[in-house]
Design a protein around this motif. Structure first.
Motif, PDB file in Angstrom:
ATOM      1  N   ALA A 173       0.370  -1.250  -0.127  1.00 12.84           N
ATOM      2  CA  ALA A 173      -0.058   0.070  -0.333  1.00 12.84           C
ATOM      3  C   ALA A 173       0.706   0.643   0.041  1.00 12.84           C
ATOM      4  O   ALA A 173       0.779   2.228  -0.386  1.00 12.84           O
ATOM      5  CB  ALA A 173      -0.957   0.039   1.466  1.00 12.84           C
ATOM      6  N   ARG A 174       2.274   1.310   0.384  1.00 12.45           N
ATOM      7  CA  ARG A 174       2.957   2.315   0.995  1.00 12.45           C
ATOM      8  C   ARG A 174       3.607   2.405  -0.717  1.00 12.45           C
ATOM      9  O   ARG A 174       3.648   3.387  -1.461  1.00 12.45           O
ATOM     10  CB  ARG A 174       4.160   2.236   1.306  1.00 12.45           C
ATOM     11  N   ALA A 175       4.081   1.593  -1.654  1.00  8.78           N
ATOM     12  CA  ALA A 175       4.622   1.641  -2.365  1.00  8.78           C
ATOM     13  C   ALA A 175       3.299   1.888  -3.643  1.00  8.78           C
ATOM     14  O   ALA A 175       3.863   2.221  -4.403  1.00  8.78           O
ATOM     15  CB  ALA A 175       5.343   0.352  -2.807  1.00  8.78           C
ATOM     16  N   HIS A 176       2.451   1.540  -3.500  1.00 13.97           N
ATOM     17  CA  HIS A 176       2.142   1.687  -4.984  1.00 13.97           C
ATOM     18  C   HIS A 176       0.988   2.328  -4.401  1.00 13.97           C
ATOM     19  O   HIS A 176      -0.250   3.281  -5.425  1.00 13.97           O
ATOM     20  CB  HIS A 176       0.774   0.919  -5.058  1.00 13.97           C
ATOM     21  N   ASP A 177       0.352   3.573  -3.323  1.00 16.78           N
ATOM     22  CA  ASP A 177      -0.361   4.764  -2.382  1.00 16.78           C
ATOM     23  C   ASP A 177      -1.060   4.781  -2.597  1.00 16.78           C
ATOM     24  O   ASP A 177      -2.324   5.564  -3.344  1.00 16.78           O
ATOM     25  CB  ASP A 177      -0.305   5.828  -4.388  1.00 16.78           C
ATOM     26  N   TRP A 178      -1.864   3.487  -2.175  1.00 16.50           N
ATOM     27  CA  TRP A 178      -3.163   2.386  -1.662  1.00 16.50           C
ATOM     28  C   TRP A 178      -3.443   3.172  -0.658  1.00 16.50           C
ATOM     29  O   TRP A 178      -2.709   3.245   0.354  1.00 16.50           O
ATOM     30  CB  TRP A 178      -3.268   1.272  -1.787  1.00 16.50           C
ATOM     31  N   SER A 179      -4.674   3.431  -0.309  1.00 17.82           N
ATOM     32  CA  SER A 179      -5.470   3.493   1.147  1.00 17.82           C
ATOM     33  C   SER A 179      -6.566   1.746   0.843  1.00 17.82           C
ATOM     34  O   SER A 179      -6.791   2.325   0.238  1.00 17.82           O
ATOM     35  CB  SER A 179      -6.625   4.501   1.023  1.00 17.82           C
ATOM     36  N   VAL A 180      -5.784   1.603   2.237  1.00 20.45           N
ATOM     37  CA  VAL A 180      -6.559  -0.205   2.785  1.00 20.45           C
ATOM     38  C   VAL A 180      -7.345   0.093   4.153  1.00 20.45           C
ATOM     39  O   VAL A 180      -6.480   0.462   5.208  1.00 20.45           O
ATOM     40  CB  VAL A 180      -5.688  -1.023   2.247  1.00 20.45           C
ATOM     41  N   LEU A 181      -8.690  -0.256   3.698  1.00 25.51           N
ATOM     42  CA  LEU A 181      -8.929  -0.236   5.337  1.00 25.51           C
ATOM     43  C   LEU A 181      -9.165  -2.054   5.558  1.00 25.51           C
ATOM     44  O   LEU A 181      -9.495  -2.892   4.209  1.00 25.51           O
ATOM     45  CB  LEU A 181     -11.044  -0.245   4.922  1.00 25.51           C
ATOM     46  N   VAL A 182      -9.084  -2.349   6.561  1.00 26.64           N
ATOM     47  CA  VAL A 182      -8.550  -3.885   6.825  1.00 26.64           C
ATOM     48  C   VAL A 182      -9.506  -4.529   8.418  1.00 26.64           C
ATOM     49  O   VAL A 182      -9.231  -3.921   9.677  1.00 26.64           O
ATOM     50  CB  VAL A 182      -7.462  -4.158   7.251  1.00 26.64           C
ATOM     51  N   ARG A 183     -10.149  -5.354   7.533  1.00 27.20           N
ATOM     52  CA  ARG A 183     -10.873  -5.840   8.519  1.00 27.20           C
ATOM     53  C   ARG A 183     -10.747  -7.390   8.291  1.00 27.20           C
ATOM     54  O   ARG A 183     -11.607  -7.957   7.918  1.00 27.20           O
ATOM     55  CB  ARG A 183     -12.458  -5.643   8.682  1.00 27.20           C
ATOM     56  N   THR A 184     -10.112  -7.887  10.337  1.00 27.81           N
ATOM     57  CA  THR A 184     -10.334  -9.704  10.137  1.00 27.81           C
ATOM     58  C   THR A 184     -10.789 -10.378  11.115  1.00 27.81           C
ATOM     59  O   THR A 184     -10.850  -9.162  12.448  1.00 27.81           O
ATOM     60  CB  THR A 184      -8.816  -9.573   9.404  1.00 27.81           C
ATOM     61  N   ARG A 185     -11.293 -10.951  11.207  1.00 24.76           N
ATOM     62  CA  ARG A 185     -11.658 -11.969  12.704  1.00 24.76           C
ATOM     63  C   ARG A 185     -11.662 -13.079  12.637  1.00 24.76           C
ATOM     64  O   ARG A 185     -11.698 -14.071  11.940  1.00 24.76           O
ATOM     65  CB  ARG A 185     -13.060 -11.151  12.902  1.00 24.76           C
ATOM     66  N   GLY A 186     -10.422 -13.859  13.296  1.00 21.39           N
ATOM     67  CA  GLY A 186     -10.007 -15.274  13.368  1.00 21.39           C
ATOM     68  C   GLY A 186     -11.266 -16.313  13.197  1.00 21.39           C
ATOM     69  O   GLY A 186     -12.163 -16.586  13.943  1.00 21.39           O
ATOM     70  N   SER A 187     -11.213 -16.877  12.279  1.00 19.04           N
ATOM     71  CA  SER A 187     -12.054 -17.807  12.363  1.00 19.04           C
ATOM     72  C   SER A 187     -13.250 -17.799  11.823  1.00 19.04           C
ATOM     73  O   SER A 187     -14.542 -18.456  12.118  1.00 19.04           O
ATOM     74  CB  SER A 187     -12.225 -19.065  13.872  1.00 19.04           C
ATOM     75  N   CYS A 188     -13.051 -17.015  11.148  1.00 18.50           N
ATOM     76  CA  CYS A 188     -14.586 -15.883  10.903  1.00 18.50           C
ATOM     77  C   CYS A 188     -14.490 -15.751   8.865  1.00 18.50           C
ATOM     78  O   CYS A 188     -14.302 -13.974   9.530  1.00 18.50           O
ATOM     79  CB  CYS A 188     -15.140 -14.710  11.866  1.00 18.50           C
ATOM     80  N   THR A 189     -15.463 -16.053   8.244  1.00 17.77           N
ATOM     81  CA  THR A 189     -15.532 -15.411   6.816  1.00 17.77           C
ATOM     82  C   THR A 189     -16.882 -14.610   6.487  1.00 17.77           C
ATOM     83  O   THR A 189     -17.564 -14.788   6.617  1.00 17.77           O
ATOM     84  CB  THR A 189     -15.079 -16.773   6.008  1.00 17.77           C
ATOM     85  N   PRO A 190     -16.925 -13.128   5.992  1.00 18.59           N
ATOM     86  CA  PRO A 190     -17.679 -12.761   5.682  1.00 18.59           C
ATOM     87  C   PRO A 190     -18.783 -13.696   4.524  1.00 18.59           C
ATOM     88  O   PRO A 190     -19.722 -13.141   3.945  1.00 18.59           O
ATOM     89  CB  PRO A 190     -17.365 -11.664   5.699  1.00 18.59           C
ATOM     90  N   LEU A 191     -17.800 -14.518   3.789  1.00 16.02           N
ATOM     91  CA  LEU A 191     -18.774 -14.876   2.707  1.00 16.02           C
ATOM     92  C   LEU A 191     -19.691 -15.909   3.218  1.00 16.02           C
ATOM     93  O   LEU A 191     -20.565 -16.857   2.483  1.00 16.02           O
ATOM     94  CB  LEU A 191     -17.707 -15.742   2.420  1.00 16.02           C
ATOM     95  N   ALA A 192     -20.087 -16.537   4.628  1.00 15.26           N
ATOM     96  CA  ALA A 192     -20.457 -17.587   5.306  1.00 15.26           C
ATOM     97  C   ALA A 192     -22.113 -16.346   5.758  1.00 15.26           C
ATOM     98  O   ALA A 192     -21.687 -15.734   5.789  1.00 15.26           O
ATOM     99  CB  ALA A 192     -19.822 -18.323   6.385  1.00 15.26           C
ATOM    100  N   PRO A 193     -23.265 -16.945   5.930  1.00 15.03           N
ATOM    101  CA  PRO A 193     -24.109 -16.352   6.049  1.00 15.03           C
ATOM    102  C   PRO A 193     -24.593 -16.850   7.554  1.00 15.03           C
ATOM    103  O   PRO A 193     -23.645 -17.177   7.510  1.00 15.03           O
ATOM    104  CB  PRO A 193     -25.139 -17.933   5.189  1.00 15.03           C
ATOM    105  N   VAL A 194     -24.818 -15.632   8.615  1.00 12.50           N
ATOM    106  CA  VAL A 194     -24.927 -15.080   9.565  1.00 12.50           C
ATOM    107  C   VAL A 194     -26.371 -16.376   9.750  1.00 12.50           C
ATOM    108  O   VAL A 194     -27.171 -17.176   9.464  1.00 12.50           O
ATOM    109  CB  VAL A 194     -25.867 -14.143   9.483  1.00 12.50           C
ATOM    110  N   GLY A 195     -25.270 -16.700  11.211  1.00 13.11           N
ATOM    111  CA  GLY A 195     -26.370 -18.460  11.714  1.00 13.11           C
ATOM    112  C   GLY A 195     -25.802 -19.698  11.585  1.00 13.11           C
ATOM    113  O   GLY A 195     -26.060 -20.178  11.748  1.00 13.11           O
ATOM    114  N   VAL A 196     -24.534 -19.671  10.862  1.00 14.73           N
ATOM    115  CA  VAL A 196     -24.391 -20.809  10.043  1.00 14.73           C
ATOM    116  C   VAL A 196     -23.511 -20.552  10.850  1.00 14.73           C
ATOM    117  O   VAL A 196     -22.117 -19.898  10.051  1.00 14.73           O
ATOM    118  CB  VAL A 196     -24.159 -21.001   8.726  1.00 14.73           C
ATOM    119  N   ALA A 197     -22.105 -21.717  11.572  1.00 16.11           N
ATOM    120  CA  ALA A 197     -21.135 -21.386  12.240  1.00 16.11           C
ATOM    121  C   ALA A 197     -19.343 -21.793  11.155  1.00 16.11           C
ATOM    122  O   ALA A 197     -20.321 -23.040  11.396  1.00 16.11           O
ATOM    123  CB  ALA A 197     -20.906 -21.172  13.672  1.00 16.11           C
TER     124      ALA A 197
END
Length: 682
Positions: A487-511
């Motif tokens: 990001a520094r080398a390419h002049d990007w701005s990046v928002l990062v949001r992560t959580r261990g063992s949790c993918t935003p692609l899985a439906p809510v309620g399916v663990a």
């Protein structure tokens, strides 16, 4: 006070449950409750002793009480620690030595339970193999109980009797009742919210001691009951303890409310007392062999675990049934010798050893000696690793060299060779992902035993050439370091949001299959929040998604819908395909081995390389269907049908499936180029 045979029988039962559980875990999946039986017995015996002292003397003689505890417990414990330290130095792989030595030192200071609680919420350490001293966590809890309990009972008597005018027993029962209720509530809540540390901390276990203490202050009940009632209650209680040992598993939320079953059953057996009736289960504790195991239970507990760990280290794997039986037999022999020549002589020693001041002085010196014995080689190991780290840091900064991924990108000769820069200990200790010391604008929080990270990388959004969002689980975390550098080398701005063992692609309620209820709820909240934030932020042009999907139920349809929602909000989607880890990562999870351990064991060129089975997970299928740009790191690391663990003189993964920080840094150029190419296509 005459020694009760039924209590020795309960001790034999408790240590038997624990030892069988550790030797044959699949045969007695809930044997860990033996520790809880011990806690109840300790609360019963110590409170009874202190109450009698209050009755006779009107006060508790703290110095004498603590000195007796030291003479009873410390000598054998420290001897086993010394043997364990020597055994670890001789047999334990170097990658595991720092953990073992650190925990031995913590055990010698009787704070190991708090150290384990802290490491259990560290994603990097939570999957680490148990150390040679890990079983000392319960002894740490006991010692903390012995320190606090006489002070608590004294305070209860002073306040209740002198200031409130109550009798001694009422004051004690009230104070202990408060401890019972408060600690049990803490146990239930913390086990639900953070089960890993809840298992070890004293606050979630104090109620078990209090349960035994309350029984000690009640009039004995066995003799006043009708025979049929007494026998029925005894058999039901014993059956409850045994049933818990058989039916509980590692998935049981423990201690929590369910621990009431073995705790209440043990407390009831203590209240009922010994029984000579022909049909009484207490008679099972009367044979000489059972009494011996009860007498030696402390030493058996001390020895059994280091024998198991060191034997496993010596043969390079778990013990087979025959070796497990041999380990059990050796445990009994060493326990007998320890009881005969260490425990009993010190406890009954006359003269100087029976006095308080020499006892305290000897204990302080002995504890300091064991701590020094453990920390001295640890200091040597760390000095070696610091020197190696300085060398590796220079290599990481040379993109024209042959270290790490540079060896593949620069087409260096023999990229999979074992070189003198390969350092399994350093790779494992370095972990993965961003750290506070990296100088990035990140916040971390641990919620339901899983780490959440939020960062703003690169330039401010208004000054950036592109505004990106990077979301996913810990398999996204592993790319955060090269992404920050890119990001520094390419002049990007990046928002990062992560959580261990949790993918935003899985439906809510399916663990995920390994998630607890609290982790599933926290993941659902996080997923909703992250998607809402990313979709509503009009400055974000591109969303990069990365993660591990094998532990999630097939959610292809939901993943496709999530990507379409992002695209409909005017954002392009880049999908990073999951990267295979070590050979056992995809499939046989029970035999999974960390990459540093595997390389240390094989120690040869191209160590631990393997041929993966063709694999297309549901998330990648959804990415194809949604028309997302796919970046596949396996095209770099899994060439000609083999995935490589040793690349460019370093180990690719810090554990079984997270890219190490050293290797990740060398991916910066490749990673940045892949994202730049994807951005250019949109």
């Amino acid at each position: 006070m005459r020694q009760r045979r039924d209590i020795q029988g309960l001790r034999a039962l408790a240590v038997g449950l624990v030892v069988i559980f550790h030797l044959f875990p699949s045969a007695l999946t809930g044997g860990y409750i033996g520790v809880d039986v011990f806690f109840v017995i300790s609360g019963y015996l110590i409170t009874g002793h202190l109450d009698r002292e209050l009755e006779r003397h009107g006060r508790i003689r703290f110095g004498e009480f603590w000195a007796r505890r030291i003479r009873r417990l410390l000598p054998a414990a420290l001897v086993v620690m010394v043997v364990s330290t020597i055994g670890a130095l001789l047999l334990v792989p170097r990658t595991l030595l720092p953990q073992n030595l650190t925990e031995i030192a913590a055990a010698a200071g009787y704070v190991l339970n708090w150290v384990l609680a802290a490491s259990s919420v560290d994603y990097l350490a939570s999957d680490a193999p148990a150390s040679v001293a890990q079983h000392y966590w319960s002894l740490s809890v006991e010692e903390q109980f012995y320190i606090v309990w006489p002070l608590l009972l004294t305070a209860a008597v002073v306040i209740g009797v002198r200031f409130l005018g109550r009798d001694r027993r009422t004051a004690l029962i009230a104070a202990i009742g408060v401890v019972f209720v408060a600690s049990l509530a803490t146990s239930v809540i913390q086990t639900a919210l953070s089960p890993a540390p809840a298992y070890f901390v004293t606050t979630t276990r104090a109620w078990e001691f209090a349960a035994g203490a309350l029984v000690a202050l009640l009039p004995a009940g066995g003799e006043r009951l009708r025979t049929r009632v007494r026998l029925t209650a005894s058999w039901v209680s014993l059956g409850a303890v045994l049933a818990c040992g058989v039916l509980f598993t590692e998935e049981t939320p423990f201690p929590g409310g369910i621990a009431l079953i073995p705790v209440a059953a043990t407390a009831l057996l203590l209240w009922l007392g010994d029984d000579d009736h022909t049909l009484a289960p207490q008679r099972l504790s009367h044979p000489v062999a059972v009494q011996f195991v009860g007498d030696a239970s402390y030493s058996i507990y001390l020895w059994h675990w280091p024998i198991i760990v060191l034997a496993g280290a010596a043969i390079g794997g778990p013990l087979d049934p025959l070796l497990a039986l041999a380990a059990g037999a050796l445990t009994v022999v060493l326990a007998w010798a320890t009881m005969r020549w260490i425990e009993q002589p010190v406890r009954r020693a006359p003269g100087l050893l029976a006095r308080r001041l020499p006892t305290y002085a000897g204990a302080a010196v002995a504890m300091a000696a064991v701590i020094t014995l453990a920390l001295t080689p640890l200091g040597v190991l760390r000095a070696e690793d610091e020197a190696a780290a300085a060398t590796i840091a220079e290599l990481e900064r040379d993109p024209g060299g042959c270290f790490g991924a540079y060896a593949l990108l620069n087409e260096c000769d023999d990229p999979y060779a074992l070189t003198d820069t390969v350092n399994p200990t350093l790779t494992q200790a370095g972990g993965f992902g961003l750290r506070a010391g990296d100088g990035e604008d990140c916040d971390w929080a641990t919620i339901a035993d899983r780490s959440e990270m939020s960062c703003e990388l690169g330039l401010p959004a208004e000054k950036a050439a592109a505004r990106l969002a990077f979301i996913g689980d810990s398999h996204a975390d592993q790319y955060a370091l090269p992404l920050a550098l890119a990001a520094r080398a390419h002049d990007w701005s990046v928002l990062v949001r992560t959580r261990g063992s949790c993918t935003p692609l899985a439906p809510v309620g399916v663990a995920a299959e390994d998630a607890t209820a609290s982790q599933a709820e926290a993941c659902d909240r996080w997923t909703v929040d992250v998607l809402d934030q990313v979709i509503s932020d009009t400055s974000i042009d591109t969303v990069i998604v990365a993660g591990r999907y094998e532990l999630q139920p097939d959610s292809t349809e939901n993943a496709h819908e999530v990507m379409k929602r992002l695209q409909d909000a005017g954002k392009s989607v880049i999908f990073i395909a999951d990267l295979p880890g070590t050979e056992h990562e995809w499939g046989a999870r029970d035999t999974m081995e960390s990459a540093p351990s595997c390389v240390e064991r094989e120690w040869r060129d191209d160590a631990c390389a393997w041929a993966p089975v063709p694999h297309l997970d549901w998330a990648q299928t959804a990415a194809y269907e949604a028309g997302a740009t796919i970046i596949d790191p396996s095209t770099l690391l899994c060439q000609e049908g083999r995935c490589h663990i040793l690349v460019g003189g370093t180990i690719v993964f810090s554990d079984a499936h997270h890219i190490s920080r050293a290797f990740a840094r060398t991916l910066t150029g490749w990673f940045g180029d892949q994202i730049s190419a994807a951005l250019a296509r949109h």
